[in-house]
Design an enzyme around this catalytic site. Structure first.
Site, PDB file in Angstrom:
ATOM      1  N   CYS A   1      -6.534   0.863   2.700  1.00 55.00           N
ATOM      2  CA  CYS A   1      -7.537   1.937   2.720  1.00 55.00           C
ATOM      3  C   CYS A   1      -7.394   2.887   1.540  1.00 55.00           C
ATOM      4  O   CYS A   1      -8.324   3.622   1.202  1.00 55.00           O
ATOM      5  CB  CYS A   1      -7.430   2.734   4.011  1.00 55.00           C
ATOM      6  SG  CYS A   1      -7.944   1.798   5.447  1.00 55.00           S
TER       7      CYS A   1
ATOM      8  N   ASN B   1     -11.891  -3.053  -0.131  1.00 59.66           N
ATOM      9  CA  ASN B   1     -10.780  -3.377   0.771  1.00 59.66           C
ATOM     10  C   ASN B   1     -11.306  -3.882   2.104  1.00 59.66           C
ATOM     11  O   ASN B   1     -11.676  -5.028   2.237  1.00 59.66           O
ATOM     12  CB  ASN B   1      -9.884  -2.153   0.950  1.00 59.66           C
ATOM     13  CG  ASN B   1      -8.829  -2.367   2.028  1.00 59.66           C
ATOM     14  OD1 ASN B   1      -8.184  -3.407   2.053  1.00 59.66           O
ATOM     15  ND2 ASN B   1      -8.690  -1.430   2.943  1.00 59.66           N
ATOM     16  N   GLU B   2     -11.404  -2.985   3.058  1.00 61.15           N
ATOM     17  CA  GLU B   2     -11.773  -3.405   4.421  1.00 61.15           C
ATOM     18  C   GLU B   2     -13.177  -2.875   4.692  1.00 61.15           C
ATOM     19  O   GLU B   2     -13.362  -1.928   5.446  1.00 61.15           O
ATOM     20  CB  GLU B   2     -10.754  -2.810   5.380  1.00 61.15           C
ATOM     21  CG  GLU B   2     -10.748  -3.389   6.747  1.00 61.15           C
ATOM     22  CD  GLU B   2      -9.616  -2.784   7.568  1.00 61.15           C
ATOM     23  OE1 GLU B   2      -9.657  -1.563   7.832  1.00 61.15           O
ATOM     24  OE2 GLU B   2      -8.681  -3.523   7.931  1.00 61.15           O
TER      25      GLU B   2
ATOM     26  N   GLU C   1       0.857  -1.178   0.000  1.00 65.43           N
ATOM     27  CA  GLU C   1       0.000   0.000   0.000  1.00 65.43           C
ATOM     28  C   GLU C   1       0.892   1.226   0.000  1.00 65.43           C
ATOM     29  O   GLU C   1       1.962   1.225   0.619  1.00 65.43           O
ATOM     30  CB  GLU C   1      -0.907   0.015   1.243  1.00 65.43           C
ATOM     31  CG  GLU C   1      -1.740   1.297   1.325  1.00 65.43           C
ATOM     32  CD  GLU C   1      -2.862   1.246   2.351  1.00 65.43           C
ATOM     33  OE1 GLU C   1      -2.805   0.422   3.270  1.00 65.43           O
ATOM     34  OE2 GLU C   1      -3.792   2.058   2.214  1.00 65.43           O
TER      35      GLU C   1
HETATM   36  O1  AHR Z   1      -2.295  -1.637   6.818  1.00 66.69           O
HETATM   37  C1  AHR Z   1      -2.754  -0.390   7.200  1.00 66.69           C
HETATM   38  C2  AHR Z   1      -4.261  -0.264   7.074  1.00 66.69           C
HETATM   39  O2  AHR Z   1      -4.878  -1.136   7.954  1.00 66.69           O
HETATM   40  C3  AHR Z   1      -4.832  -0.636   5.743  1.00 66.69           C
HETATM   41  O3  AHR Z   1      -4.789   0.407   4.854  1.00 66.69           O
HETATM   42  C4  AHR Z   1      -6.243  -0.979   6.057  1.00 66.69           C
HETATM   43  O4  AHR Z   1      -6.786  -1.904   5.156  1.00 66.69           O
HETATM   44  C5  AHR Z   1      -6.180  -1.464   7.485  1.00 66.69           C
HETATM   45  O5  AHR Z   1      -7.101  -0.829   8.263  1.00 66.69           O
END
Ligand code: AHR
Length: 690
Positions: free
Chosen positions: A269, A400-401, A79
């Site tokens: 994120c 993603n999350e 990321e």
């Molecule tokens: O790894 C850091 C962050 O942690 C990532 O962007 C996210 O997916 C998670 O909350």
């Protein structure tokens, strides 16, 4: 009686230079295990050695093949956080070289006596997508600070370029280009001349006479003229030599050395954005680098305790480069796309369901970009970029999350279309930000009902959680979706604490947990530590797998754990039983954590053993199911990762505080005795007896 375990110094160091572990030969001759010595020069204490019959046992059955281990089992999570892309993996040394940051002069300082900020115009740009440019007048000069400085090495050359023009027709203007050290010393100089009234590319090579992690670039107009400058670039000539151009060689080498099964990109994120207009859009990240529209990085001001107002995404490292990087390091590509939801920790903005088509179309187009032949619209774009061969995309992340019913609706809409058009592509869906909260409990049954392929679980927790959850997947449903342990890392303090460190304790907790992932390879098909990269002067999140400054990089203890699992993946799980290794106390943790696999290409049995305790544990390792007699002798090897204490960590100045040591292992028969060092991960490779 079978039993000779000899550990002799002697294997050549692995690529990356593993240090030798000196071990005194231990021979177990007959009848009784001799009370004796097993001395390890790494100050490993040898625990009390019991009579052989009393020794704890690690029993592996090499004849009982279990689940297959997915080749994508151990991978990388990338990321653009902590200056992982711009200022990190991408070798560009100029920050804000196109003057498109929110504050267009950010990163630049005027050297005028007036002390005024650099002058930026946008009247007649080269590209409308990046309209601003720098105006230098009357022998003016500016300095670019780089990404918390610029790393230069004595004797190395740096490719400089810019677009320039002069407004005074016929006037010859010359620009002095200098690399300047932190102490003000000029390390390299070049001169650009003959600017015309048309935007033209000018370039020069700067060869540095000094080494400095905090160098700067100075541009000085030699005459009382006016020149306009844009797309200013400085890139080391020595970068990663693969096809993924312009990447930092040392960082890519560390990624390649892990032999990762996959590379997940671009996050995280960052995929989601704080709002939908600020989401990651892959189509904006391909094509000519100078024409990729800039976007604020969502980690810019996410954490008040670690503000990074100068954090933007130029997309110099874009989707095409990510795919190339995957090829270079032998990793399967795993792109994650926005599913019509902005980050739920921020705005949580939603694309209405009846307006989801453009998002789904982005996914369809990406599959075509990656896999289509040159006769397709997007495949032809890839071919035009110089890669006629498809990238072979097999797995794609939807969101993603994410969490909640709004996610389930959107995932279902994506899956309906994608499964109809590309049934062979596996889709990754989200189980939310934590491994056992209400969000998680809501999502899993819904995803099971939807017959999701692979569910992405995330976990950032203290080391205890990882030790306690080493058996988490033993009881998972074998008939439901598979699991991608897509983001995890033990936190030495607590999640998002800036005090978190990459300690040996955290690394061993992850290793213990990974034995559980491996043992359950029929359910867990992929996993990755997160985040991957962090600049020591510009990070937002800690811990991270690899730290770097502008010249150096360091692999953490956690990296070596990941590497040992990945390089010893094997392909078939073998049943493994620990006897006499449960402390027996109520709810107390086991003394050792272990798992085993077989590797077809070498015919070796691989056993991974984690001893998190302060004492060495001597155990008898028995490998049943092979045609070994007492006289069968074999040479295997063992790699031990340990450090002085649980708080040990690798730093740029002390990169080998926790470092794997590899050693030859000789054995006769089908069992041997071994002393597992305190605070260690040991990986044994034993050839099958014939
Ligand atoms: O790894 C850091 C962050 O942690 C990532 O962007 C996210 O997916 C998670 O909350």
């Amino acid at each position: 009686m079978r039993c000779v375990t000899g550990l002799k110094p002697g294997l050549p160091a692995e690529p990356g230079g593993r240090r030798e572990l000196h071990v005194i030969m231990t021979t177990c001759l007959s009848i009784k295990w001799r009370r004796g010595l097993l001395a390890l020069s790494l100050a490993m204490t040898v625990g009390a050695i019991a009579a052989e019959g009393e020794l704890p046992r690690i029993k592996v059955d090499a004849a009982k093949a279990g689940a297959s281990v997915n080749p994508m089992m151990w991978g990388l999570f990338f990321e653009d956080i902590n200056f992982g892309a711009d200022g990190g993996l991408h070798a560009q040394m100029i920050k804000n070289g196109a003057f498109e940051f929110a504050n267009p002069a950010m990163g630049w300082r005027s050297m005028d006596a007036s002390g005024q900020a650099p002058v930026i115009h946008s009247n007649t740009p080269i590209y409308s997508v990046s309209p601003r440019y720098l105006v230098l007048r009357k022998a003016g000069a500016v300095v670019n600070e780089g990404f918390r400085g610029m790393g230069v090495r004595a004797g190395e050359s740096y490719q400089f370029s810019l677009y320039g023009r002069t407004v005074e027709s016929g006037a010859s203007s010359a620009l002095r280009v200098e690399l300047v050290g932190d102490n003000g010393a000029v390390l390299a100089t070049a001169r650009l001349a003959n600017f015309s009234s048309q935007w033209t590319k000018h370039s020069a090579v700067l060869k540095s006479t000094g080494t400095d992690t905090k160098a700067r670039l100075r541009l000085a107009l030699e005459e009382e003229r006016e020149v306009h400058l844009d797309h200013i670039s400085l890139i080391p000539q020595r970068t990663w030599t693969g096809q993924a151009n312009m990447l930092r060689a040392d960082l890519v080498q560390l990624l390649a050395d892990m032999k990762p099964g996959f590379l997940r990109f671009p996050g995280g994120c960052i995929v989601e954005g704080r709002t939908l207009p600020l989401r990651y859009q892959w189509k904006n990240t391909i094509g000519p680098v100078d024409q990729r529209p800039l976007l604020i990085n969502r980690w810019n001001d996410e954490f008040k305790h670690r503000p990074a107002p100068d954090y933007f995404q130029t997309f110099s490292l874009g989707f095409f480069e990510y795919f190339l990087l995957c090829e270079d390091i032998g990793a399967e590509p795993l792109p994650i796309l926005n599913c019509g939801m902005a980050c739920q920790f921020n705005s949580g903005e939603l694309a209405p369901l009846d307006q989801l088509d453009p998002y789904i179309q982005d996914a369809l187009d990406l599959i075509e970009f990656a896999n289509g032949d040159a006769s397709t619209a997007w495949g032809s774009k890839r071919a035009a970029m110089g890669h006629a061969k498809p990238f072979g995309l097999e797995v794609l992340g939807i969101g993603n999350e994410q969490w909640g019913p709004r996610y389930i609706e959107r995932y279902a809409a994506f899956a309906r279309v994608l499964k109809a058009r590309h049934p062979g592509i596996k889709l990754i869906s989200s189980a939310g930000p934590a491994p056992a909260d209400d969000k998680f409990r809501f999502l899993w049954p819904k995803l099971r009902d939807l017959k999701a392929d692979i569910v992405d679980e995330h976990c950032y927790a203290n080391p205890g959680w990882f030790f306690d959850n080493a058996s988490r997947y033993d009881s998972y449903d074998r008939n439901g979706p598979k699991v991608f342990m897509g983001e995890y890392a033990a936190q030495s303090v607590k999640v998002v604490s800036p005090e978190n460190r990459n300690t040996l304790e955290c690394a061993l907790a992850e290793a213990a947990y990974m034995t559980g992932l491996e043992r359950n390879a029929d359910v867990v098909v992929m996993s990755a530590y997160a985040p991957l990269l962090a600049h020591v002067d510009a990070w937002q999140w800690t811990p991270n797998l690899i730290w770097f400054d502008n010249l150096r990089s360091v692999a953490t203890a956690n990296y070596y754990v990941q590497q040992l699992f990945s390089r010893n993946r094997g392909d078939t799980v073998l049943p493994l039983v620990l006897e006499g290794l449960n402390s027996g106390a109520n709810g107390a943790r086991p003394l050792l954590y272990a798992s085993s696999v077989r590797e077809a290409k070498t015919g070796e049995v691989i056993i991974k053993v984690v001893n998190p305790g302060a004492e060495a544990i001597t155990a008898r390792v028995e490998i049943a199911g092979q045609a070994a007699t007492e006289t069968t002798t074999r040479a295997g090897e063992i790699t031990v990762l340990t450090g002085q204490d649980l708080q040990a960590e690798n730093t740029l100045d002390n990169p080998r505080a926790v470092f794997p040591a590899r050693q030859r292992l000789e054995m006769r028969g089908d069992s041997f005795t071994f002393s597992f060092a305190p605070r260690s991960l040991s990986v044994l490779r034993a050839p099958m007896g014939r």
